[in-house]
Design a protein around this motif. Sequence first.
Motif, PDB file in Angstrom:
ATOM      1  N   GLU A 248       0.834  -1.208   0.000  1.00 46.33           N
ATOM      2  CA  GLU A 248       0.000   0.000   0.000  1.00 46.33           C
ATOM      3  C   GLU A 248       0.868   1.258   0.000  1.00 46.33           C
ATOM      4  N   ASP A 249       1.909   1.251   0.839  1.00 47.84           N
ATOM      5  CA  ASP A 249       2.797   2.411   0.893  1.00 47.84           C
ATOM      6  C   ASP A 249       3.555   2.583  -0.428  1.00 47.84           C
ATOM      7  N   TYR A 250       3.976   1.455  -1.002  1.00 45.87           N
ATOM      8  CA  TYR A 250       4.699   1.534  -2.271  1.00 45.87           C
ATOM      9  C   TYR A 250       3.798   2.109  -3.360  1.00 45.87           C
ATOM     10  N   HIS A 251       2.565   1.630  -3.416  1.00 51.51           N
ATOM     11  CA  HIS A 251       1.629   2.141  -4.420  1.00 51.51           C
ATOM     12  C   HIS A 251       1.371   3.629  -4.221  1.00 51.51           C
ATOM     13  N   ARG A 252       1.240   4.050  -2.992  1.00 49.07           N
ATOM     14  CA  ARG A 252       1.002   5.473  -2.704  1.00 49.07           C
ATOM     15  C   ARG A 252       2.160   6.334  -3.203  1.00 49.07           C
ATOM     16  N   ASP A 253       3.382   5.873  -3.004  1.00 48.51           N
ATOM     17  CA  ASP A 253       4.559   6.691  -3.319  1.00 48.51           C
ATOM     18  C   ASP A 253       5.078   6.501  -4.745  1.00 48.51           C
ATOM     19  N   TYR A 254       4.942   5.257  -5.287  1.00 49.65           N
ATOM     20  CA  TYR A 254       5.576   4.960  -6.569  1.00 49.65           C
ATOM     21  C   TYR A 254       4.664   4.249  -7.565  1.00 49.65           C
ATOM     22  N   GLY A 255       3.373   4.185  -7.274  1.00 52.05           N
ATOM     23  CA  GLY A 255       2.431   3.598  -8.219  1.00 52.05           C
ATOM     24  C   GLY A 255       2.019   4.611  -9.278  1.00 52.05           C
TER      25      GLY A 255
END
Length: 314
Positions: A248-255
């Motif tokens: 979820e954090d990855y998608h928020r920052d780099y999705g």
Amino acid sequence: MMSAPDAQIDATGRLRHLLTLEGLPRTTLEGLLDRAQTMVDAGEVNARLAGIAVCTLFFEPSTRTRLSFQRAAQRLGADVLGFDASTSSTTKGETALDTFRNIEAMGVRGFVVRHSDDGAVATLAAAAAPDTALINAGDGRSAHPTQGLLDMLTLRQAKGGDFSGLKVVIVGDVRHSRVARSDLHALRTLGAGEIRVCGPASLLPDAAMLAGCTISHDFDAALEGVDAVMMLRLQRERMAEGLVDSLEDYHRDYGLDARRLRRAARDAVVLHPGPMNRGVEIDDDVADGPQSLILRQVANGVAARMAVLETLLG
């Protein structure tokens, strides 16, 4: 042992193997791209490899790369042998080198090799007979040269052959990506105007690999005005290694979604080597949207691999 860049060119300057795009002369790289484009334009099918046996020697799973090479070899009239490590004598302890030598002894001249170890394909190439050619279909984190070729072919089709004004951003797990390495080598060789690399610090490599690149951890800023966005698959094992806090954090920052893509140039294109983690590094509205060239990359892969096989074995 010679390095991969040195081992793939013979004393006459002829391309004997394709192990990496690092150090490949620009004329050689552009020649392969030109030949691949000719095959795309003509829908070419020929028999230039009739009677020549090609083995897809894959020690790792693959969908696109394996099938693309098989399709390319078939379109050139080659006899194609498939190798499945899970049902081979490697499960009994046979080494990759012994496997290669035994298949070569059957009269196979071309080998398309994928392996989990860095440098594995170059090791096999060093043991090959003079008329045997090896193509690296991905080794460890080192290189995936035909993916780099098909990516450059796709970019040339979309943006023209002059890369000097091109702004490209590569996003995601660059540290562990053999695709990113090959794309970086190719973009530098072709004179790309600006190469940006973006991702969390834990997924970016050391500075030596990123020489000449603009490095950013802010995806929104890295997207501003770019002509091409090259997304990378988030390898989920990085979560187990503690390199990513959560999907979820990855998608928020780099999705990459449609809203975020609007920061790029209006005619920006999106590439992804696959397999995609939808909803993690890329959303459906981009992957299936009008700026996506992802399926064109797959189609171009056949032509690019035909060009390589023909050059090495024709």
